[in-house]
Design a protein around this motif. Structure first.
Motif, PDB file in Angstrom:
ATOM      1  N   LEU A   1     -12.342  -3.158   2.317  1.00 48.02           N
ATOM      2  CA  LEU A   1     -12.967  -1.886   1.940  1.00 48.02           C
ATOM      3  C   LEU A   1     -14.457  -1.857   2.273  1.00 48.02           C
ATOM      4  O   LEU A   1     -14.973  -0.843   2.751  1.00 48.02           O
ATOM      5  CB  LEU A   1     -12.750  -1.605   0.454  1.00 48.02           C
TER       6      LEU A   1
ATOM      7  N   ASP B   1     -12.802   6.104   6.187  1.00 50.54           N
ATOM      8  CA  ASP B   1     -12.275   6.538   4.897  1.00 50.54           C
ATOM      9  C   ASP B   1     -11.574   5.334   4.275  1.00 50.54           C
ATOM     10  O   ASP B   1     -10.528   4.901   4.764  1.00 50.54           O
ATOM     11  CB  ASP B   1     -11.293   7.697   5.103  1.00 50.54           C
ATOM     12  N   ILE B   2     -12.146   4.793   3.202  1.00 52.88           N
ATOM     13  CA  ILE B   2     -11.600   3.560   2.625  1.00 52.88           C
ATOM     14  C   ILE B   2     -10.223   3.732   1.999  1.00 52.88           C
ATOM     15  O   ILE B   2      -9.539   2.754   1.737  1.00 52.88           O
ATOM     16  CB  ILE B   2     -12.566   2.926   1.599  1.00 52.88           C
ATOM     17  N   GLY B   3      -9.791   4.962   1.791  1.00 52.88           N
ATOM     18  CA  GLY B   3      -8.461   5.193   1.235  1.00 52.88           C
ATOM     19  C   GLY B   3      -7.418   5.527   2.290  1.00 52.88           C
ATOM     20  O   GLY B   3      -6.260   5.777   1.961  1.00 52.88           O
ATOM     21  N   SER B   4      -7.824   5.494   3.548  1.00 53.81           N
ATOM     22  CA  SER B   4      -6.880   5.857   4.617  1.00 53.81           C
ATOM     23  C   SER B   4      -5.815   4.776   4.776  1.00 53.81           C
ATOM     24  O   SER B   4      -6.039   3.598   4.475  1.00 53.81           O
ATOM     25  CB  SER B   4      -7.618   6.056   5.939  1.00 53.81           C
ATOM     26  N   SER B   5      -4.678   5.169   5.298  1.00 53.15           N
ATOM     27  CA  SER B   5      -3.599   4.200   5.498  1.00 53.15           C
ATOM     28  C   SER B   5      -4.002   3.147   6.525  1.00 53.15           C
ATOM     29  O   SER B   5      -3.616   1.982   6.404  1.00 53.15           O
ATOM     30  CB  SER B   5      -2.302   4.894   5.901  1.00 53.15           C
TER      31      SER B   5
ATOM     32  N   LEU C   1      -6.134   0.595   4.489  1.00 52.68           N
ATOM     33  CA  LEU C   1      -5.332  -0.127   3.496  1.00 52.68           C
ATOM     34  C   LEU C   1      -4.273  -1.003   4.153  1.00 52.68           C
ATOM     35  O   LEU C   1      -3.935  -2.069   3.633  1.00 52.68           O
ATOM     36  CB  LEU C   1      -4.702   0.862   2.512  1.00 52.68           C
TER      37      LEU C   1
ATOM     38  N   ARG D   1      -3.339   6.250  -0.441  1.00 51.78           N
ATOM     39  CA  ARG D   1      -4.623   6.035  -1.112  1.00 51.78           C
ATOM     40  C   ARG D   1      -4.525   5.043  -2.280  1.00 51.78           C
ATOM     41  O   ARG D   1      -5.262   5.137  -3.256  1.00 51.78           O
ATOM     42  CB  ARG D   1      -5.226   7.361  -1.564  1.00 51.78           C
ATOM     43  N   ALA D   2      -3.618   4.080  -2.155  1.00 46.88           N
ATOM     44  CA  ALA D   2      -3.424   3.084  -3.213  1.00 46.88           C
ATOM     45  C   ALA D   2      -3.074   1.728  -2.602  1.00 46.88           C
ATOM     46  O   ALA D   2      -2.453   1.657  -1.544  1.00 46.88           O
ATOM     47  CB  ALA D   2      -2.308   3.516  -4.151  1.00 46.88           C
TER      48      ALA D   2
ATOM     49  N   THR E   1       0.829  -1.198   0.000  1.00 42.48           N
ATOM     50  CA  THR E   1       0.000   0.000   0.000  1.00 42.48           C
ATOM     51  C   THR E   1       0.864   1.247   0.000  1.00 42.48           C
ATOM     52  O   THR E   1       2.027   1.220   0.390  1.00 42.48           O
ATOM     53  CB  THR E   1      -0.934   0.043   1.234  1.00 42.48           C
TER      54      THR E   1
END
Length: 148
Positions: free
Chosen positions: A59, A68-72, A75, A26-27, A23
Motif C-alpha cells: 500500500l 489507488d490503494i484499494g484497486s484490485s 491488492l 477494496r478489501a 482480496t
C-alpha cells in the motif's frame, strides 16, 4: 464487576482453513481472516504479522506511485506475495501437528529420527529455528527492521 455469559458457547475446530481469495473489492484479508492454523507456537501470529507487513509495504509503495490503494491491481500484488507462503506454512504446520499427534510406532520412529537429525545438524537446526521464528521466506521490509 460481575462476569456473565452473553451467548452460547462455541467450539472453534482446530483444523487447517485457508481463504480461497485474499482480496475482494477494496478489501484484503490478513491474519486469522486469511488463514486458520493449529496454534503451534504462535505460528498463526507470525503469519498474520507477515500479512500485515506485506500489505503495508504494497500500500505504501502504491501510494507513493499515486495508485489507488484499494484497486484490485494493487491488492492483488499483496495476494500474490502472500499466497505461496501462507499455503506452504499452513500445510507444514498441519503436517507437523499430524506428525506429533500420531502414536503409531513407525511414525514415532520417523519422528524421533527426524528430531535427532535436526538436533545434530547445525544448518538444519538453524533453518528450522528461522522458519519457526517467522524469519524465513520473502520477508517484508518491516519484518527485516527496515523502513517502508
Amino acid at each position: 464487576g460481575q462476569v456473565t455469559v452473553e451467548g452460547p458457547r462455541f467450539v472453534y475446530p482446530l483444523s487447517l482453513e485457508l481463504a480461497e481469495a485474499l482480496t475482494g473489492p477494496r478489501a484484503a484479508l490478513v491474519g486469522d481472516a486469511a488463514h486458520g492454523v493449529h496454534p503451534v507456537a504462535g505460528q498463526g501470529l507470525n503469519m498474520g504479522l507477515k500479512d500485515v507487513a506485506a500489505l503495508t509495504e504494497v500500500l505504501v509503495e502504491a501510494a507513493r506511485r499515486g495508485e489507488d490503494i484499494g484497486s484490485s491491481a494493487v491488492l492483488d500484488r499483496y495476494a500474490r506475495w502472500r499466497r505461496f507462503d501462507n499455503v506452504t506454512l499452513a500445510a507444514g504446520f498441519d503436517g507437523f501437528v499430524r506428525l506429533f499427534s500420531n502414536d503409531l510406532p513407525p511414525v514415532r520412529l520417523l519422528r524421533g529420527l527426524g528430531m535427532a537429525m535436526v538436533n545434530r545438524v547445525a544448518p538444519l537446526r538453524r533453518a528450522f529455528m528461522q522458519e519457526a521464528g517467522g524469519a524465513a521466506g520473502d520477508l517484508p521490509r518491516l519484518l527485516r527492521g527496515e523502513a517502508v
